[in-house]
Scaffold this motif. Structure first.
Motif, mmCIF file in Angstrom:
data_model
loop_
_atom_site.group_PDB
_atom_site.id
_atom_site.type_symbol
_atom_site.label_atom_id
_atom_site.label_comp_id
_atom_site.label_asym_id
_atom_site.label_seq_id
_atom_site.Cartn_x
_atom_site.Cartn_y
_atom_site.Cartn_z
ATOM 1 N N GLU A 899 0.725 -1.196 -0.008
ATOM 2 C CA GLU A 899 0.018 0.101 -0.060
ATOM 3 C C GLU A 899 0.948 1.242 0.258
ATOM 4 O O GLU A 899 0.381 2.402 -0.073
ATOM 5 C CB GLU A 899 -1.043 0.037 1.292
ATOM 6 N N MET A 900 2.130 1.191 0.261
ATOM 7 C CA MET A 900 3.187 2.242 0.142
ATOM 8 C C MET A 900 3.044 2.880 -0.971
ATOM 9 O O MET A 900 2.692 2.158 -2.358
ATOM 10 C CB MET A 900 4.517 1.939 0.498
ATOM 11 N N LEU A 901 3.493 4.022 -1.353
ATOM 12 C CA LEU A 901 3.554 4.876 -2.411
ATOM 13 C C LEU A 901 4.602 4.428 -3.313
ATOM 14 O O LEU A 901 5.632 4.316 -2.862
ATOM 15 C CB LEU A 901 3.572 6.503 -1.983
ATOM 16 N N ALA A 902 4.141 4.245 -4.781
ATOM 17 C CA ALA A 902 5.401 3.852 -5.927
ATOM 18 C C ALA A 902 5.705 5.179 -6.513
ATOM 19 O O ALA A 902 6.592 5.429 -6.552
ATOM 20 C CB ALA A 902 4.629 2.762 -6.864
ATOM 21 N N TYR A 903 4.674 6.018 -7.079
ATOM 22 C CA TYR A 903 4.974 7.308 -7.795
ATOM 23 C C TYR A 903 3.832 8.072 -7.445
ATOM 24 O O TYR A 903 2.716 7.632 -7.238
ATOM 25 C CB TYR A 903 5.440 6.724 -9.150
ATOM 26 N N LEU A 904 4.096 9.327 -7.928
ATOM 27 C CA LEU A 904 3.080 10.479 -8.073
ATOM 28 C C LEU A 904 2.953 10.706 -9.655
ATOM 29 O O LEU A 904 3.945 10.846 -10.447
ATOM 30 C CB LEU A 904 3.716 11.750 -7.567
ATOM 31 N N ASP A 905 1.697 10.934 -10.046
ATOM 32 C CA ASP A 905 1.174 11.170 -11.494
ATOM 33 C C ASP A 905 0.620 12.581 -11.569
ATOM 34 O O ASP A 905 -0.373 12.878 -10.907
ATOM 35 C CB ASP A 905 0.254 10.188 -11.837
ATOM 36 N N PHE A 906 1.295 13.553 -11.989
ATOM 37 C CA PHE A 906 0.819 15.024 -12.067
ATOM 38 C C PHE A 906 0.700 15.047 -13.422
ATOM 39 O O PHE A 906 0.859 14.867 -14.494
ATOM 40 C CB PHE A 906 2.129 16.042 -11.780
ATOM 41 N N LYS A 918 -1.639 9.824 -6.128
ATOM 42 C CA LYS A 918 -0.680 8.705 -5.494
ATOM 43 C C LYS A 918 -1.017 7.597 -6.078
ATOM 44 O O LYS A 918 -2.135 6.986 -6.125
ATOM 45 C CB LYS A 918 -1.051 8.861 -4.079
ATOM 46 N N MET A 919 0.064 6.954 -6.519
ATOM 47 C CA MET A 919 -0.166 5.457 -7.050
ATOM 48 C C MET A 919 0.788 4.609 -6.068
ATOM 49 O O MET A 919 1.777 4.528 -5.985
ATOM 50 C CB MET A 919 0.271 5.622 -8.451
ATOM 51 N N SER A 920 0.024 3.699 -5.532
ATOM 52 C CA SER A 920 0.463 2.665 -4.473
ATOM 53 C C SER A 920 1.450 1.451 -5.417
ATOM 54 O O SER A 920 1.042 1.232 -6.511
ATOM 55 C CB SER A 920 -0.536 2.186 -3.568
ATOM 56 N N HIS A 921 2.095 0.842 -4.671
ATOM 57 C CA HIS A 921 2.658 -0.509 -5.292
ATOM 58 C C HIS A 921 1.597 -1.474 -5.716
ATOM 59 O O HIS A 921 1.728 -2.133 -6.826
ATOM 60 C CB HIS A 921 3.792 -1.223 -4.543
ATOM 61 N N SER A 922 0.732 -1.665 -4.876
ATOM 62 C CA SER A 922 -0.406 -2.532 -5.463
ATOM 63 C C SER A 922 -1.266 -2.065 -6.460
ATOM 64 O O SER A 922 -1.530 -3.141 -7.256
ATOM 65 C CB SER A 922 -1.333 -2.864 -4.069
ATOM 66 N N ALA A 923 -1.387 -0.893 -6.556
ATOM 67 C CA ALA A 923 -2.170 -0.105 -7.733
ATOM 68 C C ALA A 923 -1.264 -0.445 -9.101
ATOM 69 O O ALA A 923 -1.723 -0.761 -9.989
ATOM 70 C CB ALA A 923 -2.390 1.133 -7.625
ATOM 71 N N VAL A 924 -0.027 -0.142 -8.811
ATOM 72 C CA VAL A 924 0.795 -0.547 -9.931
ATOM 73 C C VAL A 924 0.693 -1.723 -10.493
ATOM 74 O O VAL A 924 0.510 -2.067 -11.797
ATOM 75 C CB VAL A 924 2.200 0.089 -9.654
ATOM 76 N N ASN A 925 0.810 -2.789 -9.664
ATOM 77 C CA ASN A 925 0.882 -4.338 -9.841
ATOM 78 C C ASN A 925 -0.545 -4.523 -10.733
ATOM 79 O O ASN A 925 -0.352 -5.278 -11.718
ATOM 80 C CB ASN A 925 0.984 -5.043 -8.540
ATOM 81 N N ALA A 926 -1.570 -4.193 -10.038
ATOM 82 C CA ALA A 926 -2.776 -4.509 -10.548
ATOM 83 C C ALA A 926 -3.207 -3.775 -11.959
ATOM 84 O O ALA A 926 -3.548 -4.435 -12.931
ATOM 85 C CB ALA A 926 -4.123 -4.190 -9.610
ATOM 86 N N LEU A 927 -2.523 -2.399 -12.319
ATOM 87 C CA LEU A 927 -2.680 -1.908 -13.428
ATOM 88 C C LEU A 927 -1.938 -2.751 -14.498
ATOM 89 O O LEU A 927 -2.701 -2.978 -15.839
ATOM 90 C CB LEU A 927 -2.166 -0.447 -13.437
ATOM 91 N N CYS A 928 -0.697 -3.130 -14.178
ATOM 92 C CA CYS A 928 0.067 -3.745 -15.316
ATOM 93 C C CYS A 928 -0.564 -5.163 -15.382
ATOM 94 O O CYS A 928 -0.581 -5.635 -16.682
ATOM 95 C CB CYS A 928 1.461 -4.289 -14.527
ATOM 96 N N ARG A 929 -1.115 -5.911 -14.438
ATOM 97 C CA ARG A 929 -1.720 -6.955 -14.602
ATOM 98 C C ARG A 929 -3.043 -6.865 -15.570
ATOM 99 O O ARG A 929 -3.272 -7.635 -16.376
ATOM 100 C CB ARG A 929 -2.113 -7.705 -13.250
#
Length: 1324
Positions: A899-906, A918-929
């Protein structure tokens, strides 16, 4: 059939398009069309909505009260024993017995007599011509002309002699002359319509003079050009030397006049079409007799004719009546009048002429030039026939002329106005008066009464009165009645204005070749109020409006062609011209050059006034004149002017005799090629029939909505992608929760596998990165961050790189070091003032601890130019990553939880809002998947990306997906396309790419730039049949028109139209929809625009008026759920209802990153619950976009029926006007269509006004053409009045990297007066 087909082709779980041919797919789609609402529902005009706007009849309006009029008879036609049996017989008689008598005198350019044709010469030359026409043009067995054939007569207006010989030559040969104007250029005003007349009359032969033939425009090889719209003609020269003398025994065949056609006179209708009015020999003769009796002509009188001798009164008096009565005509051509306006007065004086035929213009010109001549006498005149006496302003011309020339012997009783029309010939003429007898009366009529078609004598307000003079009595032997101008020919009441109809033998017989129109004009039987016929005598409609006054005097108040019907009241174009002229205009406009017409806009006629501006008039003078004219017309006629335009001198299309060609002017106005130099539009004052603004209904409570849904059996509008959990995939990827771990794993498992290739404009690979190279590079960057930057885990780092692999490495370097990357578009070196402040803003808002960048950009950030735009002293630490030490971190950072922050998207939204999510690591993973599943990405695949990599889905595809799925990404920076348009498509072809991603800007560049290069692409061997999906990454309603033109354009080089689709994402969730490889093709629907403004969705058929084509934005991604919600009540809405799109998905952003961490916005946008109807209490994120879900008949990959999501537009972009919701793009689409020179347009509101900004890509003289066209189309299609039209140069409307218009930036520039416009029109 429907049922079977569905079962045949949609086995559950099978991707539809993999086993259905396009043809069958089309067939299915037609079967799935929404059921047709009954036609009434479509094509019922919006009159229901607009009814309250249509002006209700004024209860106090004047109504006719008189009794029904009875037809009025003229005095009987006298029987004179020696009248000839035909006009040709009169010529034969005078030619044989009075050969030396003068018949016609022509003048030279200076106005001196140059040649006189005697009756003998006229007879002998006409005979020669008749003989030549019948016997010398073809062979004996195959003559070119037979009696009854039509022939064009093409003679200039300064050559009456050649014309007269040709006309009588045709009569003697029994062929039918059709006099027309001399064509001067290929594009004469109305030339094409003349061509239509020649064609419909079946004319193959044109007679002309040698001089005239020499002057006609020729092609290179000396042939006469083919005039636009004309049939092919054979030209015959009629000069004497080319004619054959007939043998002694040859005589022309002259029979007594009957109803066979004698000649055809052309007539231009209100719409500009040219018709031929056919005159019989009997009508020609009877009309001559009636004129001779009415004017009391006697043998040997001299007549001065200033009119066009080819038609109308100039022909009837100057060519027919003179031969009938052996009179002498002196013809004064228009060209002489232009150089010497007094020439006709001098001719009257020199020849002691008894009769002169003039128009008001000639009276006016003579008065202007009167000082040049002291000693002229007009005492010989017994008749000054004013042939446009039917014009409302003729009375003032006649009065002024009389008061000036009475001292020169002009007798008051000599002024004889008359009224004529092509169909009815002379309708009425004032007889020459007896000296000393009282002059006939005037009628002073109320303008208001006239506008309701009622005669009311005006006594009080002289300003709004019309003074008209009579045009004498009905013609001898004739009969007249007045009928209602529209509908059946019902007789008017005695105090009612109507169309004058005449019944006599002296009118036209038909419009040649047009039987339908003929019946309504030439064979009218009047009816009484009960509708039963009155008498059995057919009448001819004259096209003149008027009434019969006391003593059977005829009064004309206007022409049918000049009738303007505005809001149920009639106005006369000539009256409005007169009012315009009455405004002291000499400094601003030319007197005779004003055109008034009406255009149909939004269910009513609107008045347009166009005038020619004098070259020396200042802007100030013009506007003063324009505003005074508007006031004058408003106060005198009580009608608003929709548009008043001034054009440069001599640019309005002219008729051959110098008048303004009204229908052509109107056409130029409507097609946007009038090129005004000043314009004033007043839609606010004169459009009074807009529907009432919508009142919002008070909100309905959740309970009733819920019941409503259930009662109607409506499904709640929701849709979902496949379930993410069901799909097993590569375990190695599954067990890594973090992207950084996946990269490390790939660097070990497949170190040499190339993940990224970067191309330059030439298509050469400038840089590649294998799994290991990327990993190593990221490690070095991570160590620099620790060593140089002294950063701690959780610090924000701005990445400032051009699109490329360095950006990707820096991103993973940050993850390795535990920092939070923020990708930012680098500033543009040539445009720092515009681009650097955004960079500065993101750096400040994100509280970045340092900036990673290249050496070049580092120098730019600290340059003197940069210092002019922002404060460069307070940048955080700037680290360049060009030369890195070969160091690696002792250990890579691993976040404690996903749930920690991976990156910011401006990103900056189109309304100018800068938001970071704010994009978390789990969101990044889910998005790529989700993307991997939807697009079936794995390591042996290649995709090509031509996008900006700084935010949203573009960033994810560029930086994240390849590392997750292992496929190879070929990176094409969009700016490289500007140097080589072929780059993207050649790459796709070269690597045989199946899946490619681009932005709308890229698609538009290719469509516009390669439109005419498809053949070049073919010869280069480029073939796009390899493409399975070509996806446009967008955060807006799909631009169907652009997608379709792109597909159509490249279909020839193999692009499948089914390949092109779009994505949909928003700030809260960057990827909601994406077409992918399986599932049905995107569907399209037509919705009703009017319902959309009311926040309703109504599906209609293609071609329904006011319909809008919408397309699905790809398919919903796995793991994503959407629901459509009423943004006010926050309750779910039913299927096919418009509402805000809410989304729930594991890759939704975890919140806004703002300086103040505003909790309320966060809760409202990211963690919202439906107000009712959701037992699970799901947490939704609001996308801020309006759209709807519609269940289709297609089968989704899951085997269930497919729910399509349609995006309509962003909520914060919408315009609230008149209580309705408008999407700017709809108004802009209408505006862009309206003129070829509009490159781009954007709309926004300012106070309560709609502002339309258009980019002009044509010449600057077209700028003002756009103002009325833009105003018309927005009124017609959107029921809105445009407040301001701003015309600017191309490229002024700001557009972001996704190709979206930045309307708010534009609005700010407009308000700050920074647009530097070509023209700004404020509509009144």
């Amino acid at each position: 059939m429907n049922f079977n087909l569905t079962h045949l082709f949609f086995l559950p779980g099978v991707p539809v398009n993999s086993r259905v041919s396009t043809k069958i797919q089309q067939l299915l789609n037609t079967l799935k069309r929404p059921k047709r609402p009954p036609l009434k529902e479509f094509f019922v005009d919006d009159s229901e909505e607009i009814v309250e706007g249509i002006p209700q009849p004024d209860p106090n309006q004047p109504k006719p009260e008189g009794r029904q009029m009875t037809p009025v008879k003229g005095e009987p036609l006298g029987v004179i024993c020696n009248w000839p049996p035909a006009l040709e017989s009169a010529l034969q008689r005078w030619g044989s017995t009075q050969a030396k008598c003068p018949c016609l005198t022509a003048l030279d350019v200076t106005g001196k007599p140059v040649y006189t044709l005697t009756y003998g010469k006229l007879w002998s030359r006409s005979l020669k011509l008749a003989y030549t026409l019948l016997n010398k043009l073809g062979t004996k067995n195959e003559p070119v002309l037979k009696p009854g054939d039509r022939v064009a007569l093409v003679y200039p207006n300064n050559d009456p002699v050649m014309f007269m010989v040709a006309f009588y030559g045709c009569l003697l040969a029994e062929v039918i002359p059709v006099p027309i104007e001399v064509p001067l250029t290929r594009k004469d005003a109305g030339g094409q319509q003349i061509g239509f007349l020649l064609g419909s009359c079946g004319i193959a032969l044109a007679l002309t003079s040698e001089v005239c033939l020499k002057g006609l425009p020729k092609t290179q090889n000396g042939e006469i050009v083919q005039f636009k719209g004309w049939p092919r003609l054979k030209w015959v020269v009629t000069d004497s030397k080319y004619l054959s003398k007939p043998p002694k025994d040859w005589q022309p065949h002259i029979s007594p006049a009957g109803t066979e056609p004698a000649y055809i006179e052309y007539k231009t209708s209100k719409e500009g079409s040219v018709m031929g009015v056919t005159m019989s020999r009997l009508a020609m003769l009877s009309h001559c007799q009636a004129l001779s009796q009415a004017c009391n002509y006697s043998e040997g009188e001299t007549v001065v004719n200033v009119l066009d001798f080819k038609k109308d009164a100039g022909l009837w008096h100057g060519m027919f009546a003179n031969v009938m009565n052996k009179m002498h005509t002196i013809s004064v051509p228009y060209s002489v009048m232009k150089t010497c306006p007094l020439s006709w007065v001098q001719r009257v004086h020199a020849h002691k002429a008894k009769v002169a035929l003039v128009k008001c213009r000639d009276l006016h010109w003579a008065m202007m030039a009167h000082r040049d001549q002291r000693d002229v006498s007009l005492s010989s005149l017994r008749m000054l026939i004013v042939t446009d006496g039917a014009n409302p302003w003729s009375v003032s011309s006649c009065d002024a002329f009389l008061s000036l020339f009475q001292s020169h012997g002009l007798k008051p009783e000599a002024i004889c106005p008359c009224a004529t029309s092509a169909e009815a010939m002379t309708v009425a003429i004032r007889r020459p008066g007896v000296p000393g007898a009282p002059l006939p009366g005037r009628a002073i009529l109320s303008m208001n009464g006239l506008s309701y078609g009622v005669i009311r004598v005006n006594t009080e307000d002289k300003n709004s009165a019309l003074t008209v003079q009579d045009v004498g009595h009905v013609m001898p032997g004739g009969m007249m009645c007045i009928v209602k101008p529209d509908g059946p020919p019902q007789l008017c009441k005695t105090d009612e204005i109507g169309e004058i109809c005449v019944s006599s033998r002296t009118g036209g017989m038909m419009y040649f070749g047009l039987a339908g129109v003929t019946k309504n004009t030439f064979e009218v039987i009047p009816v009484n109020s009960a509708g039963s016929p009155v008498g059995d005598v057919p009448f001819i409609r004259s096209g003149l409006l008027g009434f019969v006054g006391p003593g059977s005097l005829v009064f004309v108040v206007g022409k049918m062609d000049g009738l303007l019907m505005v809001s149920g009241r009639r106005h006369n174009a000539d009256d409005i011209v007169a009012t315009g002229l009455a405004v002291e205009s000499i400094k601003t406009v030319y007197r005779g050059r004003i055109a008034v017409f009406s255009v149909s806009v939004f269910y009513d006629e609107r008045i347009v006034v166009v005038a020619e501006q004098r070259p020396d008039a200042s802007e100030e003078d013009s506007f003063q004149w324009m505003s005074r004219v508007l006031q004058a017309i408003d106060s005198i006629h009580q009608v608003g002017v929709y548009c008043l335009a001034l054009v440069p001198a001599n640019t309005l299309p002219k008729t051959p005799l110098g008048g303004i060609h009204i229908s052509q002017t109107k056409q130029l106005f409507l097609e946007g090629s009038l090129h005004p130099c000043n314009i004033l539009m007043c839609p606010h004052t004169c459009v009074t029939n807009l529907p009432k603004p919508r009142q919002k209904q008070p909100g309905v409570g959740p309970a009733s909505v819920m019941v409503g849904n259930l009662v109607a059996g409506k499904r709640i509008a929701q849709a979902a992608g496949r379930d993410l959990g069901q799909i097993e995939e590569n375990d190695l990827v599954r067990k890594h929760q973090f992207l950084a771990e996946i990269l490390q794993w790939r660097a070990q498992a497949t170190p040499d596998h190339i993940l990224f290739m970067l191309l330059n404009a030439k298509g050469t690979t400038v840089c590649t990165a294998s799994c290991l190279q990327l990993h190593k590079r990221a490690e070095r960057i991570a160590s620099v961050l620790g060593d140089k930057g002294h950063l701690n885990a959780g610090d924000n780092v701005v990445l400032l790189y051009p699109p490329g692999i360095e950006l990707i490495a820096a991103f993973y370097g940050c993850l390795y070091a535990g920092c939070i990357p923020v990708t930012v578009r680098p500033p543009h070196a040539q445009n720092l003032t515009a681009t650097l402040p955004t960079v500065r803003m993101i750096v400040d808002v994100s509280k970045a601890a340092c900036i990673l960048t290249t050496q070049t950009l580092m120098r730019l950030l600290r340059s003197r130019e940069a210092a002019a735009a922002v404060d460069v002293k307070t940048w955080p630490a700037i680290i360049d990553t060009d030369d890195l030490p070969r160091k690696r971190l002792p250990q890579l950072y691993k976040p404690p939880t996903p749930e920690m922050l991976a990156y910011l998207d401006f990103s900056v939204s189109t309304t100018g809002m800068l938001t970071g999510v704010k994009m978390s690591h789990s969101a990044v993973n889910a998005l790529c998947r989700a993307i991997k599943l939807q697009c079936e990405l794995y390591s042996s695949r290649q995709i090509a990306i031509c996008l900006d990599p700084y935010c949203g889905l573009g960033f994810a595809l560029w930086c994240l997906c390849s590392v997750y799925s292992g496929h190879q990404s070929i990176l094409i920076p969009p700016m490289e396309l500007e140097n080589n348009l072929f780059l993207w498509l050649t790459t796709v072809n070269q690597y045989k790419i199946r899946d490619t991603f681009c932005s709308y800007s890229v698609m538009e560049l290719c469509t516009k730039g390669l439109g005419n290069q498809v053949e070049v692409l073919k010869t280069r061997g480029i073939n796009l049949s390899c493409i399975r999906t070509c996806v446009v990454v967008a955060e807006e309603r799909p631009r169907i028109a652009l997608q379709q033109s792109f597909s159509k354009l490249f279909k020839d080089i193999g692009l499948s139209p089914r390949a092109v689709s779009t994505t949909f994402g928003s700030r809260v969730n960057v990827a909601i929809c994406l077409q992918g490889t399986s599932g049905p093709d995107p569907t399209t629907v037509y919705v009703d625009l009017k319902s959309l403004r009311h926040d309703r969705v109504r599906l209609v058929e293609r071609g329904a008026p006011q319909s809008l084509l919408l397309s699905e934005s790809g398919k919903i991604l796995p793991g994503v759920k959407v629901v459509i919600v009423n943004p006010e009540t926050k309750g779910p809405v039913g299927d096919s209802h418009l509402g805000e799109i809410w989304v729930n998905s594991p890759h939704t952003a975890s919140g806004y990153y703002t300086i103040y961490d505003s909790e309320t916005l966060q809760a409202d946008h990211f963690n919202t619950r439906l107000s009712f109807g959701d037992a699970a209490q799901t947490l939704w994120a609001r996308t801020g976009y309006l759209g709807f879900v519609r269940r289709t008949e297609l089968t989704a990959a899951t085997g269930e029926r497919h729910d399509a999501l349609y995006v309509v537009g962003a909520l914060d972009e919408t315009l609230e006007l008149r209580g309705l919701r408008y999407h700017p793009i709809d108004i802009e689409t209408s505006v862009s269509r309206v003129h070829r020179s509009i490159a781009e347009c954007a709309v926004f509101t300012w106070t309560n006004l709609l502002v339309v900004v258009v980019e002009l890509c044509g010449s600057e003289q077209e700028a003002l053409d756009l103002v009325p066209l833009v105003t018309n189309v927005v009124l017609e299609e959107h029921y809105l009045i445009v407040g301001v039209v701003v015309v600017v140069d191309p490229g002024v409307i700001p557009i972001n990297s996704r190709g979206e218009k930045q309307r708010m930036h534009l609005r700010d520039s407009f308000l700050a007066d920074q647009l530097d416009p070509i023209y700004v029109a404020y509509n009144m």
